[in-house]
Motif scaffolding. Structure first.
Motif, mmCIF file in Angstrom:
data_model
loop_
_atom_site.group_PDB
_atom_site.id
_atom_site.type_symbol
_atom_site.label_atom_id
_atom_site.label_comp_id
_atom_site.label_asym_id
_atom_site.label_seq_id
_atom_site.Cartn_x
_atom_site.Cartn_y
_atom_site.Cartn_z
ATOM 1 N N GLY A 61 0.861 -1.180 0.000
ATOM 2 C CA GLY A 61 0.000 0.000 0.000
ATOM 3 C C GLY A 61 0.896 1.228 0.000
ATOM 4 O O GLY A 61 2.112 1.099 0.038
ATOM 5 N N THR A 62 0.297 2.403 -0.040
ATOM 6 C CA THR A 62 1.120 3.617 -0.076
ATOM 7 C C THR A 62 1.094 4.324 1.280
ATOM 8 O O THR A 62 0.428 3.882 2.216
ATOM 9 N N GLY A 63 1.773 5.436 1.339
ATOM 10 C CA GLY A 63 1.829 6.228 2.563
ATOM 11 C C GLY A 63 0.450 6.654 3.046
ATOM 12 O O GLY A 63 0.184 6.678 4.256
ATOM 13 N N SER A 64 -0.426 6.960 2.112
ATOM 14 C CA SER A 64 -1.775 7.392 2.496
ATOM 15 C C SER A 64 -2.515 6.279 3.222
ATOM 16 O O SER A 64 -3.286 6.535 4.145
ATOM 17 N N MET A 65 -2.268 5.043 2.807
ATOM 18 C CA MET A 65 -2.898 3.926 3.502
ATOM 19 C C MET A 65 -2.355 3.823 4.932
ATOM 20 O O MET A 65 -3.106 3.518 5.863
ATOM 21 N N TYR A 88 -0.043 20.529 2.923
ATOM 22 C CA TYR A 88 -0.934 19.634 2.175
ATOM 23 C C TYR A 88 -1.112 18.271 2.832
ATOM 24 O O TYR A 88 -2.224 17.761 2.925
ATOM 25 N N PHE A 89 -0.010 17.641 3.281
ATOM 26 C CA PHE A 89 -0.141 16.294 3.841
ATOM 27 C C PHE A 89 -0.674 16.317 5.272
ATOM 28 O O PHE A 89 -1.352 15.385 5.686
ATOM 29 N N GLY A 90 -0.393 17.382 6.002
ATOM 30 C CA GLY A 90 -1.035 17.551 7.302
ATOM 31 C C GLY A 90 -2.543 17.650 7.101
ATOM 32 O O GLY A 90 -3.332 17.012 7.816
ATOM 33 N N HIS A 136 6.189 14.910 10.020
ATOM 34 C CA HIS A 136 7.585 15.280 10.329
ATOM 35 C C HIS A 136 8.121 16.262 9.287
ATOM 36 O O HIS A 136 8.638 17.315 9.615
ATOM 37 N N VAL A 137 7.993 15.874 8.009
ATOM 38 C CA VAL A 137 8.330 16.812 6.936
ATOM 39 C C VAL A 137 7.127 16.900 6.016
ATOM 40 O O VAL A 137 6.720 15.893 5.436
ATOM 41 N N ASP A 138 6.547 18.091 5.925
ATOM 42 C CA ASP A 138 5.444 18.229 4.980
ATOM 43 C C ASP A 138 6.034 18.553 3.612
ATOM 44 O O ASP A 138 6.697 19.579 3.422
ATOM 45 N N THR A 139 5.793 17.653 2.688
ATOM 46 C CA THR A 139 6.398 17.709 1.364
ATOM 47 C C THR A 139 5.948 18.928 0.568
ATOM 48 O O THR A 139 6.637 19.361 -0.353
ATOM 49 N N SER A 140 4.801 19.483 0.919
ATOM 50 C CA SER A 140 4.295 20.639 0.182
ATOM 51 C C SER A 140 5.066 21.906 0.540
ATOM 52 O O SER A 140 5.136 22.835 -0.258
ATOM 53 N N VAL A 164 3.185 10.118 14.118
ATOM 54 C CA VAL A 164 4.094 10.912 13.282
ATOM 55 C C VAL A 164 4.096 10.368 11.853
ATOM 56 O O VAL A 164 4.390 9.201 11.622
ATOM 57 N N ASP A 165 3.743 11.259 10.914
ATOM 58 C CA ASP A 165 3.826 10.916 9.493
ATOM 59 C C ASP A 165 5.283 11.119 9.077
ATOM 60 O O ASP A 165 5.771 12.247 8.983
ATOM 61 N N GLY A 166 5.964 9.984 8.848
ATOM 62 C CA GLY A 166 7.375 10.046 8.454
ATOM 63 C C GLY A 166 7.569 9.729 6.981
ATOM 64 O O GLY A 166 8.678 9.379 6.563
ATOM 65 N N VAL A 167 6.507 9.887 6.196
ATOM 66 C CA VAL A 167 6.620 9.468 4.788
ATOM 67 C C VAL A 167 7.736 10.235 4.071
ATOM 68 O O VAL A 167 8.449 9.657 3.263
ATOM 69 N N CYS A 168 7.904 11.520 4.412
ATOM 70 C CA CYS A 168 8.964 12.278 3.739
ATOM 71 C C CYS A 168 10.161 12.515 4.665
ATOM 72 O O CYS A 168 10.924 13.454 4.472
ATOM 73 N N SER A 189 7.667 3.176 0.951
ATOM 74 C CA SER A 189 8.932 2.680 0.408
ATOM 75 C C SER A 189 9.649 3.654 -0.526
ATOM 76 O O SER A 189 10.877 3.639 -0.619
ATOM 77 N N GLN A 190 8.871 4.503 -1.219
ATOM 78 C CA GLN A 190 9.459 5.259 -2.338
ATOM 79 C C GLN A 190 10.122 6.573 -1.956
ATOM 80 O O GLN A 190 10.545 7.317 -2.824
ATOM 81 N N LYS A 191 10.190 6.870 -0.662
ATOM 82 C CA LYS A 191 10.760 8.178 -0.319
ATOM 83 C C LYS A 191 12.208 7.990 0.160
ATOM 84 O O LYS A 191 13.025 7.535 -0.621
ATOM 85 N N ALA A 192 12.492 8.244 1.425
ATOM 86 C CA ALA A 192 13.904 8.244 1.831
ATOM 87 C C ALA A 192 14.521 6.849 1.915
ATOM 88 O O ALA A 192 15.725 6.709 2.085
HETATM 89 C C1 LIG Z 1 4.160 11.307 -0.086
HETATM 90 C C2 LIG Z 1 3.587 11.617 1.233
HETATM 91 C C3 LIG Z 1 2.415 10.998 1.703
HETATM 92 C C4 LIG Z 1 1.565 10.110 0.848
HETATM 93 O O1 LIG Z 1 2.237 8.986 0.463
HETATM 94 P P1 LIG Z 1 1.706 8.131 -0.796
HETATM 95 O O2 LIG Z 1 2.659 6.998 -0.826
HETATM 96 O O3 LIG Z 1 1.806 9.026 -1.973
HETATM 97 O O4 LIG Z 1 0.313 7.738 -0.489
HETATM 98 C C5 LIG Z 1 2.001 11.269 2.984
HETATM 99 N N1 LIG Z 1 2.686 12.103 3.765
HETATM 100 C C6 LIG Z 1 3.811 12.729 3.354
HETATM 101 C C7 LIG Z 1 4.531 13.626 4.277
HETATM 102 C C8 LIG Z 1 4.285 12.496 2.064
HETATM 103 O O5 LIG Z 1 5.391 13.124 1.650
#
Ligand SMILES: *Cc1c(COP(=O)(O)O)cnc(C)c1O
Length: 381
Positions: A61-65, A88-90, A136-140, A164-168, A189-192
């Protein structure tokens, strides 16, 4: 001659050949003993590296999941949740939580700035929040939240779990789960981590697992901790078919982190980011995130007067580097340069050089070497 394009967006990030090779392996049965032992090893390493006492989940699944998984296992309809949003992600958490009929309170900052700790502290006194979310890091915006300091603050609120959203950020920004008082940390998986998109990783503290137990049943099925926990303890069991090649790719990425050292990886990102940000400023851009709150994973560079976003990014792509566009109010006004994961000075100097060539081609006066030189003089010393 056509360039190899460097994917310098905030995810997916460049995938190292070692990791790509795992994607090309022959897929085996999910009960294959070698795969089961690989899966176990990556679960074990992820817990150990991030100093987590609780559980770790690796699910396709992705970060949103993962965002959905985090809140679904900790809250019920009507529960209070506080969302600290730096962009945006917050804000995405607001929609998720509203859909689930939680009682949502939001603290938002102006884009580029953070919500001050004192404001969070005041808000926490208002009511009994079941959880707080922080990106943690808002990508927007490229803004880094003071995750450690917020964690220290929350120690005084035992009933309020810390998401904590650590996706970025995870695998680039310093994050240690127990030390920082984090109850749920998740990434994709696709970020850091530098793996192709398709997996989410989520750590849950013992307190988070206890909260899940108290809820008995939850409405969500695929993201229920209780469905996946037996598999995370014994990966030869079945709930949903594991993404075998993705898990191998993740394992390779974790191997690479072990070889580098997680702490060293954090320091590398810090040093590179500081030098890149100096270079970007030397080339005449302004950085959206205010100084002191800039992330190490990406830089959001605001164009100077007269540069057209679409033209700039398309010429930059011709020069071999793909960057991302601005989101929300900054659409058309900036580009987002990802610099996280498995990249090195070759990739970064090539990227900065391509930005210089692009500035020249769009008619901006540029001294060739200024960006690359600023980067190198900051990163090499
Ligand atoms: C990319 C991102 C998401 C969403 O991740 P997806 O894999 O695109 O669903 C959520 N939070 C942050 C901070 C992101 O950078």
């Amino acid at each position: 001659m056509k360039n190899k394009k460097l994917v310098m967006i905030p995810g997916p990030t460049p995938v190292h050949r070692r990791i790509q090779n795992q994607m090309g392996r022959e897929t085996v049965a999910f009960k294959d003993p070698d795969f089961v032992s690989d899966f176990k090893e990556v679960l074990h390493d992820l817990k150990e590296l991030w100093r987590a006492k609780g559980e770790v989940f690796i699910v396709a699944g992705t970060g949103s999941m993962a965002m959905e998984m985090a809140v679904s296992n900790l809250l019920q309809k009507g529960d209070n949740i506080l969302i600290v949003s730096h962009g945006y992600f917050g804000d995405r958490f607001i929609e998720i939580c509203n859909n689930k009929a939680y009682q949502v309170d939001v603290l938002s900052s102006e884009w580029g700035k953070i919500v001050p700790l004192s404001v969070i502290e005041e808000k926490l006194k208002e009511k009994d929040f079941k959880a707080v979310t922080v990106t943690h890091v808002d990508t927007s915006t490229g803004v880094r939240a003071p995750v450690k300091e917020i964690g220290a603050l929350l120690k005084g609120y035992r009933d309020t779990l810390y998401i904590v959203d650590g996706v970025c950020s995870t695998a680039a920004e310093e994050e240690y789960i127990d030390d920082m008082g984090i109850d749920i940390l998740f990434t994709a998986s696709q970020k850091a981590l530098g793996v192709p998109p398709g997996l989410m990783i989520l750590w849950a503290s013992p307190e988070a697992m206890r909260r899940r137990e108290q809820l008995a049943t939850i409405q969500d099925y695929y993201v229920d901790f209780n469905k996946w926990l037996p598999i995370m303890h014994e990966p030869s069991k079945y709930f949903g078919t594991p993404a075998i090649n993705m898990i191998w790719a993740l394992k390779e990425a974790v191997e690479m982190i072990k070889e580098e050292g997680l702490e060293k990886r954090f320091r590398r990102h810090e040093k590179d980011a500081f030098a890149i940000q100096k270079a970007i400023e030397a080339l005449g851009f302004k950085i959206l995130a205010q100084e002191g709150n800039r992330s190490v994973t990406l830089t959001n560079a605001i164009y100077s007067e007269g540069i057209d976003d679409k033209e700039f990014r398309s010429i930059l792509a011709e020069e071999g580097v793909v960057v991302a566009d601005g989101l929300g109010p900054y659409s058309g006004k900036l580009f987002r340069l990802g610099h996280m994961g498995n990249i090195d000075k070759h990739i970064i100097t090539s990227t900065l050089s391509a930005i210089e060539r692009t500035l020249y081609r769009v008619g901006v006066e540029v001294e060739f070497g200024q960006g690359v030189g600023t980067y190198l003089s900051n990163v090499m010393k």
